[in-house]
Design a protein around this motif. Structure first.
Motif, PDB file in Angstrom:
ATOM      1  N   PHE A  32       6.806  -1.059   2.889  1.00 53.50           N
ATOM      2  CA  PHE A  32       6.164  -1.437   4.147  1.00 53.50           C
ATOM      3  C   PHE A  32       4.644  -1.280   4.074  1.00 53.50           C
ATOM      4  O   PHE A  32       3.878  -2.198   4.403  1.00 53.50           O
ATOM      5  N   LEU A  33       4.195  -0.112   3.618  1.00 48.42           N
ATOM      6  CA  LEU A  33       2.770   0.185   3.626  1.00 48.42           C
ATOM      7  C   LEU A  33       2.032  -0.427   2.435  1.00 48.42           C
ATOM      8  O   LEU A  33       0.802  -0.289   2.328  1.00 48.42           O
ATOM      9  N   SER A  34       2.751  -1.118   1.559  1.00 43.55           N
ATOM     10  CA  SER A  34       2.109  -1.853   0.469  1.00 43.55           C
ATOM     11  C   SER A  34       1.853  -3.312   0.829  1.00 43.55           C
ATOM     12  O   SER A  34       1.248  -4.043   0.038  1.00 43.55           O
ATOM     13  N   ASP A  35       2.317  -3.744   1.980  1.00 44.45           N
ATOM     14  CA  ASP A  35       2.090  -5.109   2.435  1.00 44.45           C
ATOM     15  C   ASP A  35       0.637  -5.242   2.891  1.00 44.45           C
ATOM     16  O   ASP A  35       0.189  -4.517   3.783  1.00 44.45           O
ATOM     17  N   ARG A  36      -0.094  -6.181   2.306  1.00 50.37           N
ATOM     18  CA  ARG A  36      -1.495  -6.350   2.672  1.00 50.37           C
ATOM     19  C   ARG A  36      -1.655  -6.795   4.120  1.00 50.37           C
ATOM     20  O   ARG A  36      -2.738  -6.658   4.698  1.00 50.37           O
ATOM     21  N   ARG A  37      -0.618  -7.352   4.721  1.00 47.49           N
ATOM     22  CA  ARG A  37      -0.672  -7.694   6.144  1.00 47.49           C
ATOM     23  C   ARG A  37      -0.650  -6.434   7.010  1.00 47.49           C
ATOM     24  O   ARG A  37      -1.117  -6.448   8.143  1.00 47.49           O
ATOM     25  N   VAL A  38      -0.083  -5.368   6.489  1.00 49.95           N
ATOM     26  CA  VAL A  38       0.026  -4.108   7.239  1.00 49.95           C
ATOM     27  C   VAL A  38      -1.183  -3.229   6.985  1.00 49.95           C
ATOM     28  O   VAL A  38      -1.783  -2.678   7.918  1.00 49.95           O
ATOM     29  N   VAL A  39      -1.549  -3.069   5.723  1.00 47.11           N
ATOM     30  CA  VAL A  39      -2.727  -2.288   5.338  1.00 47.11           C
ATOM     31  C   VAL A  39      -3.571  -3.177   4.432  1.00 47.11           C
ATOM     32  O   VAL A  39      -3.139  -3.524   3.326  1.00 47.11           O
ATOM     33  N   SER A  40      -4.747  -3.529   4.890  1.00 47.07           N
ATOM     34  CA  SER A  40      -5.556  -4.527   4.186  1.00 47.07           C
ATOM     35  C   SER A  40      -6.544  -3.927   3.196  1.00 47.07           C
ATOM     36  O   SER A  40      -7.360  -4.645   2.624  1.00 47.07           O
ATOM     37  N   LEU A  41      -6.489  -2.624   2.958  1.00 46.13           N
ATOM     38  CA  LEU A  41      -7.391  -2.005   1.986  1.00 46.13           C
ATOM     39  C   LEU A  41      -7.099  -2.511   0.580  1.00 46.13           C
ATOM     40  O   LEU A  41      -5.941  -2.836   0.261  1.00 46.13           O
ATOM     41  N   PRO A  42      -8.091  -2.585  -0.294  1.00 46.75           N
ATOM     42  CA  PRO A  42      -7.848  -2.975  -1.688  1.00 46.75           C
ATOM     43  C   PRO A  42      -6.820  -2.048  -2.336  1.00 46.75           C
ATOM     44  O   PRO A  42      -6.851  -0.827  -2.139  1.00 46.75           O
TER      45      PRO A  42
END
Length: 320
Positions: A32-42
């Motif tokens: 879940f938290l690896s989805d760039r839509r959820v967390v957009s940090l590099p």
């Protein structure tokens, strides 16, 4: 009746750990938290922080919360989503209705593969997010688009938003009315929606406008005046500013102003889950009681017949 044996409806919810244990929660949160839509940090910055700090700290705490709401049949989100898909299947007997999760199992792409293998050539993907957001519906769309590029023989359409769909609005309003008929009506109704970071709204995510439109439409269907209801946002994560007003502090303000009985409903969630059951029904109720007020949680639509009918109609309309 629509007769389309090569057509399917795939209802997609967010996802859930398979068990209320730290290892299962860790696997789920990692996806879940690896989805760039959820967390957009590099990823080079985010992944070491996620793997080294956040997952070790959050997995056990979240597992304990899941354990408080777990049903004998499994995760509430999974149980209600499965039952909702079954209810839709009964209304659409000539189609195939399945359910999938954006994160976890049954995986979205796995279910799409299975339908294609079965000979399905038209699929309506129905994200169970009434209000469109780049953090939810767009993430499903990303995965669906990537899958369709590999499977051009299948036509896929996606329902992007049903925040003011008349049948869905009527279903939510009807569930609130039935609750009031059985338990009486509180002094104030709070619509609590899942929050997103304010920077996403500033960048153009239409989610807050969709939530406001839903709240206004449901309040109008109930015949409520402007002073009878308000809305807020829950489930903040991290230190940055999220959409406001924040739901729980808003409830505290109502209690401190003398409102002693407040009803809360969460129309941004199709089915009950950790955020509605543990955070709202349990957590908000406890902190309001400390302030001398009673909060009553009105459950999500889950697999209610009127919910299944509204979503079945949305799917058929998408096919048209």
């Amino acid at each position: 009746m629509l007769d389309a044996p090569d057509t399917a409806v795939l209802a997609v919810n967010l996802g859930t750990p398979e068990t209320p244990t730290a290892p299962a929660v860790r696997r789920y949160l990692a996806e879940f938290l690896s989805d760039r839509r959820v967390v957009s940090l590099p990823a080079l910055l985010w992944q070491p922080l996620l793997r080294g700090l956040i997952l070790p700290l959050r997995s056990s705490r979240s597992a304990a919360k899941y354990a408080q709401v777990w049903l004998p049949e499994g995760s509430p989100l999974m149980v209600h989503t499965r039952q909702l898909a079954q209810a839709m299947q009964a209304l659409l007997p000539t189609l195939r209705v399945r359910h999938a999760m954006r994160y976890g199992e049954p995986a979205l792409t796995t279910e799409l593969d299975r339908l294609a293998t079965e000979g399905v050539r038209r699929i309506v993907v129905l994200p169970l997010y009434p209000q469109y957001s780049t953090t939810t519906t767009a993430s499903v769309e990303d995965r669906v688009d990537a899958w369709q590029r590999r499977n051009p023989q299948v036509t896929v359409s996606l329902v992007q938003d049903y925040s003011i769909d008349p049948d869905w609005v009527a279903a939510v309003a009807g569930s609130i009315q039935r609750y009031w008929q059985q338990h009486g009506r509180g002094q104030k109704l709070m619509f609590s929606f899942h929050g997103i970071p304010q920077r996403l709204a500033d960048a153009g995510d239409p989610y807050p406008q969709r939530c406001e439109a839903s709240a206004r439409a449901i309040a109008a269907a109930l015949g409520l005046g402007a002073d009878d209801w308000q809305m807020g946002y829950q489930s903040r994560f991290g230190r940055e500013r999220w959409l406001q007003p924040y739901a729980e502090p808003s409830l505290w303000e109502l209690a401190e102003a003398g409102v002693k009985q407040i009803d809360v409903v969460c129309p941004g969630f199709a089915t009950d889950c950790l955020e509605t059951l543990e955070e709202v029904a349990m957590g908000f109720t406890e902190t309001l009681a400390e302030r001398g007020a009673q909060m009553r949680y009105i459950p999500c639509l889950n697999a209610a017949p009127e919910h299944a009918r509204a979503l079945a109609r949305l799917a058929v309309a998408s096919l048209a």
